[in-house]
Design an enzyme around this catalytic site. Structure first.
Site, PDB file in Angstrom:
ATOM      1  N   GLY A  16     -59.663  17.354 -56.522  1.00  0.00           N
ATOM      2  CA  GLY A  16     -58.944  17.585 -55.266  1.00  0.00           C
ATOM      3  C   GLY A  16     -59.676  18.587 -54.401  1.00  0.00           C
ATOM      4  N   GLY A  18     -58.615  19.611 -51.411  1.00  0.00           N
ATOM      5  CA  GLY A  18     -57.674  20.075 -50.381  1.00  0.00           C
ATOM      6  C   GLY A  18     -57.841  21.582 -50.235  1.00  0.00           C
ATOM      7  N   PHE A  19     -56.779  22.235 -49.772  1.00  0.00           N
ATOM      8  CA  PHE A  19     -56.870  23.679 -49.528  1.00  0.00           C
ATOM      9  C   PHE A  19     -57.159  24.459 -50.810  1.00  0.00           C
ATOM     10  CE2 PHE A  19     -54.558  22.317 -45.759  1.00  0.00           C
ATOM     11  CZ  PHE A  19     -55.208  23.047 -44.780  1.00  0.00           C
ATOM     12  N   VAL A  84     -58.976  10.013 -59.867  1.00  0.00           N
ATOM     13  CA  VAL A  84     -58.662  10.375 -61.249  1.00  0.00           C
ATOM     14  C   VAL A  84     -57.315   9.746 -61.612  1.00  0.00           C
ATOM     15  CG1 VAL A  84     -58.060  12.315 -62.758  1.00  0.00           C
ATOM     16  CG2 VAL A  84     -60.031  12.476 -61.205  1.00  0.00           C
ATOM     17  N   GLU A 176     -41.670  19.647 -35.651  1.00  0.00           N
ATOM     18  CA  GLU A 176     -42.875  19.508 -34.826  1.00  0.00           C
ATOM     19  C   GLU A 176     -43.007  18.077 -34.290  1.00  0.00           C
ATOM     20  OE1 GLU A 176     -45.529  23.130 -36.710  1.00  0.00           O
ATOM     21  OE2 GLU A 176     -45.625  21.208 -37.699  1.00  0.00           O
ATOM     22  N   ASP A 305     -49.918  22.421 -54.295  1.00  0.00           N
ATOM     23  CA  ASP A 305     -48.654  21.676 -54.207  1.00  0.00           C
ATOM     24  C   ASP A 305     -48.300  20.928 -55.488  1.00  0.00           C
ATOM     25  OD1 ASP A 305     -48.463  22.528 -51.650  1.00  0.00           O
ATOM     26  OD2 ASP A 305     -48.498  20.544 -50.712  1.00  0.00           O
ATOM     27  N   ALA A 321     -50.265  25.830 -47.218  1.00  0.00           N
ATOM     28  CA  ALA A 321     -51.717  25.957 -47.376  1.00  0.00           C
ATOM     29  C   ALA A 321     -52.147  27.356 -47.844  1.00  0.00           C
ATOM     30  CB  ALA A 321     -52.393  25.571 -46.059  1.00  0.00           C
TER      31      ALA A 321
HETATM   32  C1  LIG Z   1     -47.568  16.812 -42.439  1.00  0.00           C
HETATM   33  C2  LIG Z   1     -47.784  18.123 -43.140  1.00  0.00           C
HETATM   34  C3  LIG Z   1     -47.712  19.297 -42.411  1.00  0.00           C
HETATM   35  C4  LIG Z   1     -47.928  20.535 -43.038  1.00  0.00           C
HETATM   36  N1  LIG Z   1     -47.876  21.672 -42.277  1.00  0.00           N
HETATM   37  C5  LIG Z   1     -48.188  22.860 -42.854  1.00  0.00           C
HETATM   38  C6  LIG Z   1     -48.234  24.046 -42.061  1.00  0.00           C
HETATM   39  O1  LIG Z   1     -47.979  24.025 -40.848  1.00  0.00           O
HETATM   40  N2  LIG Z   1     -48.588  25.203 -42.687  1.00  0.00           N
HETATM   41  C7  LIG Z   1     -48.878  25.254 -44.031  1.00  0.00           C
HETATM   42  O2  LIG Z   1     -49.240  26.310 -44.525  1.00  0.00           O
HETATM   43  N3  LIG Z   1     -48.805  24.145 -44.798  1.00  0.00           N
HETATM   44  C8  LIG Z   1     -48.466  22.956 -44.240  1.00  0.00           C
HETATM   45  N4  LIG Z   1     -48.408  21.832 -45.012  1.00  0.00           N
HETATM   46  C9  LIG Z   1     -48.571  21.950 -46.472  1.00  0.00           C
HETATM   47  C10 LIG Z   1     -50.028  22.096 -46.855  1.00  0.00           C
HETATM   48  O3  LIG Z   1     -50.814  21.121 -46.208  1.00  0.00           O
HETATM   49  C11 LIG Z   1     -50.108  21.980 -48.373  1.00  0.00           C
HETATM   50  O4  LIG Z   1     -49.339  22.995 -48.948  1.00  0.00           O
HETATM   51  C12 LIG Z   1     -51.546  22.088 -48.850  1.00  0.00           C
HETATM   52  O5  LIG Z   1     -52.314  21.025 -48.340  1.00  0.00           O
HETATM   53  C13 LIG Z   1     -51.591  22.086 -50.376  1.00  0.00           C
HETATM   54  O6  LIG Z   1     -52.920  22.171 -50.787  1.00  0.00           O
HETATM   55  P1  LIG Z   1     -53.388  21.463 -52.134  1.00  0.00           P
HETATM   56  O7  LIG Z   1     -54.808  21.872 -52.329  1.00  0.00           O
HETATM   57  O8  LIG Z   1     -52.415  21.727 -53.211  1.00  0.00           O
HETATM   58  O9  LIG Z   1     -53.282  19.915 -51.838  1.00  0.00           O
HETATM   59  P2  LIG Z   1     -53.931  19.039 -50.706  1.00  0.00           P
HETATM   60  O10 LIG Z   1     -54.434  19.863 -49.584  1.00  0.00           O
HETATM   61  O11 LIG Z   1     -52.924  17.977 -50.402  1.00  0.00           O
HETATM   62  O12 LIG Z   1     -55.195  18.380 -51.413  1.00  0.00           O
HETATM   63  C14 LIG Z   1     -55.086  17.523 -52.499  1.00  0.00           C
HETATM   64  C15 LIG Z   1     -56.385  16.762 -52.615  1.00  0.00           C
HETATM   65  O13 LIG Z   1     -56.386  16.068 -53.860  1.00  0.00           O
HETATM   66  C16 LIG Z   1     -56.883  14.764 -53.668  1.00  0.00           C
HETATM   67  N5  LIG Z   1     -56.316  13.912 -54.720  1.00  0.00           N
HETATM   68  C17 LIG Z   1     -55.011  13.676 -54.947  1.00  0.00           C
HETATM   69  N6  LIG Z   1     -54.855  12.890 -56.022  1.00  0.00           N
HETATM   70  C18 LIG Z   1     -56.094  12.609 -56.478  1.00  0.00           C
HETATM   71  C19 LIG Z   1     -56.599  11.827 -57.549  1.00  0.00           C
HETATM   72  N7  LIG Z   1     -55.771  11.175 -58.375  1.00  0.00           N
HETATM   73  N8  LIG Z   1     -57.934  11.741 -57.732  1.00  0.00           N
HETATM   74  C20 LIG Z   1     -58.802  12.405 -56.919  1.00  0.00           C
HETATM   75  N9  LIG Z   1     -58.355  13.156 -55.860  1.00  0.00           N
HETATM   76  C21 LIG Z   1     -57.036  13.261 -55.655  1.00  0.00           C
HETATM   77  C22 LIG Z   1     -56.408  14.387 -52.274  1.00  0.00           C
HETATM   78  O14 LIG Z   1     -57.174  13.341 -51.714  1.00  0.00           O
HETATM   79  C23 LIG Z   1     -56.558  15.709 -51.526  1.00  0.00           C
HETATM   80  O15 LIG Z   1     -57.829  15.835 -50.920  1.00  0.00           O
HETATM   81  C24 LIG Z   1     -48.193  20.577 -44.416  1.00  0.00           C
HETATM   82  C25 LIG Z   1     -48.245  19.392 -45.165  1.00  0.00           C
HETATM   83  C26 LIG Z   1     -48.053  18.178 -44.534  1.00  0.00           C
HETATM   84  C27 LIG Z   1     -48.115  16.898 -45.321  1.00  0.00           C
END
Ligand SMILES: Cc1cc2nc3c(=O)[nH]c(=O)nc-3n(C[C@H](O)[C@H](O)[C@H](O)COP(=O)(O)OP(=O)(O)OC[C@H]3O[C@@H](n4cnc5c(N)ncnc54)[C@H](O)[C@@H]3O)c2cc1C
Length: 425
Positions: A16, A18-19, A84, A176, A305, A321
């Site tokens: 992943g 993401g953030f 994965v 929003e 998350d 995030a």
């Molecule tokens: C519409 C929306 C608006 C938001 N607004 C805000 C905001 O204003 N402020 C704020 O702080 N937060 C906001 N959030 C929440 C924030 O985006 C999340 O808390 C944050 O992205 C979590 O980070 P993460 O690294 O856990 O997951 P993510 O950033 O979601 O990253 C997960 C990554 O894992 C990858 N992945 C998933 N499953 C698999 C797999 N099986 N195999 C390989 N890769 C995989 C995905 O492709 C992704 O790139 C918002 C979320 C959404 C959906």
């Protein structure tokens, strides 16, 4: 730290980008490890501005960046584009959906969450959620197509249903979306249509709880609600949606005819807990130990998350995030400490505040003791978001788009993609 299975450098696999996952990768720079980042998407997505893609304010490339490009200077990092689908913890290998596997000494699971329909997955085709770039362009298409079809519709009931937009869930994303769709209908679109008055569109925000923005202080919630109502959003509180279909929604025993429904109500963690048979909460979030490892697996960390862990006040760390980034940073430090045979103190979350935009000139910000609302909050919100975007070009592009919307009500990304006028949904 678990002993590596091979004699080479310690292998850290991060699933992943993401953030959370990206922050771990950045913070491991210079550590004596081999890093592999695996993601099923080729891009890192800035989800907080995804609703602006869905409402035609920003282009997809303003909010997403190729992971490979972000890590181009990191010769210690291998990037893999793969999904994965499981973990063989005893062999210490991640398993790929298309077959094959990949070894690790330390694994970091940062796979995020998706939207959930509270056991009603059959609602998804009628009420898509917002999580990926595809979701955003699908929603953008549906919103813009609804106005186009209304322009050609002579039957008043069908036209009214086309001009009714329902948003389910009044958290930050729902608020929003509702505010921006209202401004689209009130300010951007009217001069472009001849047969319909887009200002007559109904934007209905339905929330099962007692107030909008439940995570914010009461007075900010009340302000947000009043501001939404002022720009024409109908706010319905304390009513759960009990059905979604192609014709509309049912809530409070009544049917509301609407051709566009957007789901912003529920979240379900990625299946990371299932892959490991690990304990999880009702939303599927993996229950990690205070050092963010999976119970029984000191070599597996999970962050962001996809996990749940108590914050300073006994409440779970919020799914935002900054929390995912703090956890990512903590895990990188913990891995480095372990490699030096030093202890790793428990993770402590520091809440910096909550922000939500209400319309193009208003926002609310809850920093705890300091609370901001209105235009000043909007400027702080805008500057904070531009600051957290990656790269100067994207910052300039987003700032320019916002200034253009602010000054001229023009939304540059009003493009209907993914099909011609024959495709109705
Ligand atoms: C519409 C929306 C608006 C938001 N607004 C805000 C905001 O204003 N402020 C704020 O702080 N937060 C906001 N959030 C929440 C924030 O985006 C999340 O808390 C944050 O992205 C979590 O980070 P993460 O690294 O856990 O997951 P993510 O950033 O979601 O990253 C997960 C990554 O894992 C990858 N992945 C998933 N499953 C698999 C797999 N099986 N195999 C390989 N890769 C995989 C995905 O492709 C992704 O790139 C918002 C979320 C959404 C959906």
């Amino acid at each position: 730290m678990m002993t590596p299975l091979t004699a080479g450098p310690h292998r850290v696999v991060i699933v992943g980008a993401g953030f959370g996952g990206l922050e771990t990768t950045y913070r491991l720079a210079g550590a004596p490890v081999e890093i592999t980042v695996i993601d099923r998407r080729n891009h890192h997505l800035f989800q907080p501005l995804l609703y602006q893609v869905a409402t035609a304010s920003l282009a997809t490339s303003d909010v997403a960046w190729p992971i490979r490009h972000l890590l181009r200077h990191r010769t210690d990092v291998v990037t893999l584009f793969a999904t994965v689908s499981g973990i063989d913890a005893s062999a210490r290998r991640v398993l790929f959906e298309d077959g094959g596997s990949y070894p690790y000494d330390t694994l970091v699971l940062a796979t995020g969450a998706r939207h959930a329909y509270f056991g009603h997955d059959e609602w998804e085709p009628f009420a898509p959620g917002l999580k990926t770039l595809e979701d955003a362009t699908t929603l953008r298409r549906r919103i813009l197509v609804a106005f186009e079809r209304a322009e050609r519709e002579s039957n008043p009931e069908r036209r009214a249903a086309l001009l009714t937009f329902v948003i389910v869930g009044a958290g930050p994303t729902g608020v929003e979306l509702a505010g921006t769709i209202a401004e689209l209908a009130q300010e951007t679109l009217p001069p472009d249509f001849r047969n319909i008055d887009t200002r007559k569109a109904r934007i209905v925000l339905i929330e099962a709880g007692p107030r909008v923005l439940a995570g914010f202080a009461d007075d900010l919630s009340a302000y947000a609600q009043a501001s939404l109502e002022k720009i024409g959003v109908e706010v319905v509180l304390g009513k759960a949606v009990t059905d979604c279909s192609a014709d509309g929604v049912i809530y409070d025993g009544k049917k509301l005819e609407a051709k566009t429904i957007i789901w912003a109500a529920g979240v379900r963690a990625s299946p990371a807990a299932e892959w490991l048979g690990a304990p999880h909460d009702r939303a599927g979030r993996l229950q990690v130990l205070p050092d963010l490892t999976v119970p029984g697996h000191p070599e597996i960390f999970a962050i962001g998350d996809t996990v749940t862990i108590a914050a300073w006040d006994g409440q779970p760390v919020p799914g935002i995030a900054p929390a995912a980034k703090q956890e990512g940073r903590y895990v990188a430090e913990c891995i480095k400490a372990r490699l030096s045979a030093e202890p790793c103190p428990p993770f402590r979350y520091k809440h910096a505040g909550s922000l939500a935009q209400i319309g193009k000139r208003l926002a609310v910000i809850d920093f705890g003791r300091i609370k901001l609302r209105g235009a000043i909050a909007w400027w702080v919100w805008g500057i904070a978001h531009i600051y957290f975007l990656i790269g100067l070009r994207h910052r300039l592009s987003v700032a320019l788009s916002w200034l253009w919307i602010y000054a001229r009500d023009q939304r540059a990304a009003r493009l209907i993609t993914q099909g011609s006028s024959k495709v109705t949904r």
